[in-house]
Every structure is written in C-alpha cells, then in structure tokens.
Scaffold this motif. Structure first.
Motif, short mmCIF file in Angstrom:
data_model
loop_
_atom_site.label_atom_id
_atom_site.label_comp_id
_atom_site.label_asym_id
_atom_site.label_seq_id
_atom_site.Cartn_x
_atom_site.Cartn_y
_atom_site.Cartn_z
N PRO A 56 -3.86 38.00 -10.96
CA PRO A 56 -3.63 39.49 -10.88
C PRO A 56 -3.42 40.27 -12.07
CG PRO A 56 -2.56 37.97 -9.23
CD PRO A 56 -3.16 36.99 -10.29
N GLY A 57 -3.92 41.35 -12.02
CA GLY A 57 -3.47 42.24 -13.27
C GLY A 57 -4.96 42.18 -14.17
N GLY A 58 -5.64 41.18 -13.84
CA GLY A 58 -6.86 40.82 -14.91
C GLY A 58 -8.03 41.88 -14.50
N MET B 111 -13.85 46.28 -12.82
CA MET B 111 -12.57 46.36 -12.00
C MET B 111 -11.40 46.03 -12.68
SD MET B 111 -13.95 44.28 -8.57
CE MET B 111 -14.56 42.69 -9.70
N ASN B 112 -10.38 46.88 -12.99
CA ASN B 112 -9.21 46.47 -13.73
C ASN B 112 -8.28 46.48 -12.84
OD1 ASN B 112 -10.62 46.82 -16.18
ND2 ASN B 112 -10.33 49.22 -16.21
N GLU C 295 -5.41 41.19 -3.04
CA GLU C 295 -6.02 41.98 -1.66
C GLU C 295 -7.58 42.35 -2.15
OE1 GLU C 295 -2.99 42.65 -3.09
OE2 GLU C 295 -2.73 44.77 -2.70
N ASP C 296 -7.73 42.30 -3.54
CA ASP C 296 -9.24 42.73 -3.96
C ASP C 296 -10.25 41.52 -3.68
OD1 ASP C 296 -8.03 44.49 -6.58
OD2 ASP C 296 -8.88 45.33 -4.92
N VAL D 187 -8.75 36.70 -6.86
CA VAL D 187 -7.80 37.06 -7.62
C VAL D 187 -6.52 36.37 -7.09
CG1 VAL D 187 -6.44 39.07 -8.43
CG2 VAL D 187 -8.70 39.62 -7.60
N SER D 188 -6.31 35.49 -7.96
CA SER D 188 -4.98 34.53 -7.73
C SER D 188 -4.46 34.00 -9.01
CB SER D 188 -5.59 33.33 -6.80
OG SER D 188 -4.54 32.45 -6.73
N SER D 189 -3.35 33.70 -8.80
CA SER D 189 -2.63 33.06 -9.97
C SER D 189 -2.77 31.60 -9.94
CB SER D 189 -1.10 33.49 -10.19
OG SER D 189 -0.41 33.32 -8.80
#
Length: 125
Positions: free
Chosen positions: A14-16, A84-85, A90-91, A123-125
C-alpha cells in the motif's frame, strides 16, 4: 486486427507504485479515432472502467483513481501506459487494456472491440 498485450503487474505494498504497459501490434494506434482504455476486475466483481486516452492525449478517469493514476501513450512505440501511484488494497484486480474506434468517450466494456489478456495487480502488505 489489433493485438494488445499488457505487462507490468505484480505485488506492491500500500502506498506504492506500478506502471502497466499495453503494447499493440497488428495495427497502428496513431489513427485519430482510436481510444485506448484501462479496465479492472476484482475477484467476484464486474469489470469496471478505470480510464481512457484519445489520440490527442486527452484523458478521463474513474473518480476513485483521479490524482493517483495517469494514462499516457507513446505512439511511436504503439504503447499505452497506466501509471499507478499511492496504491490501495482496493486497487487489487486484474487490469485490462482495450481499444475502440470512435470519436466519443466510452466507459462500457461492450463498446470496446479489442482486449488484452490482462495483468494482475495485488496491493498488500
């Protein structure tokens, strides 16, 4: 007949950021009436419009990605990009590029005649 091939998907925190590419072959994307779009489909959900770009470089976007995603095109390389930034969980989805020949904007999957095979974004940590 145009063939579209997406690449660049993967796992990101996330945030990447990620940049997806959509390479076209078989026909040029330089024609004035070609619109290129990105869609995405999350598990168990319908495919949704993310954004599109016309021949001049004008773009439109899904509200939830405005300010985070940017579509661009390199006509010399016959390639369209989705930068994509600030990615969010949810993306997470399979992302598809699509092409249509027409002069107006379109957001429905049925309006696009040609599709790529998709590339997965998680998108996951």
């Amino acid at each position: 007949q145009v063939q579209l091939v997406e690449s660049g998907g993967g796992l990101v925190q996330p945030g990447g950021s990620l940049r997806l590419s959509c390479a076209a072959s078989g026909s040029s994307l330089r024609y004035a009436n070609v619109h290129m779009a990105w869609f995405r489909q999350a598990p168990g959900k319908e495919r949704e419009f993310v954004g599109a770009i016309d021949w001049s470089g004008s773009t439109i976007y899904l509200d939830s990605v405005k300010g985070r995603f940017t579509i661009s095109r390199d006509n010399a390389k016959n390639t369209v990009y989705l930068q994509m930034n600030s990615l969010k969980p949810e993306d997470t989805a399979d992302y598809y590029c699509a092409a249509r020949w027409g002069t107006r904007w379109a957001k429905m999957t049925s309006e696009y005649a040609t599709w790529g095979q998709g590339t997965q974004v998680t998108v996951s940590s």
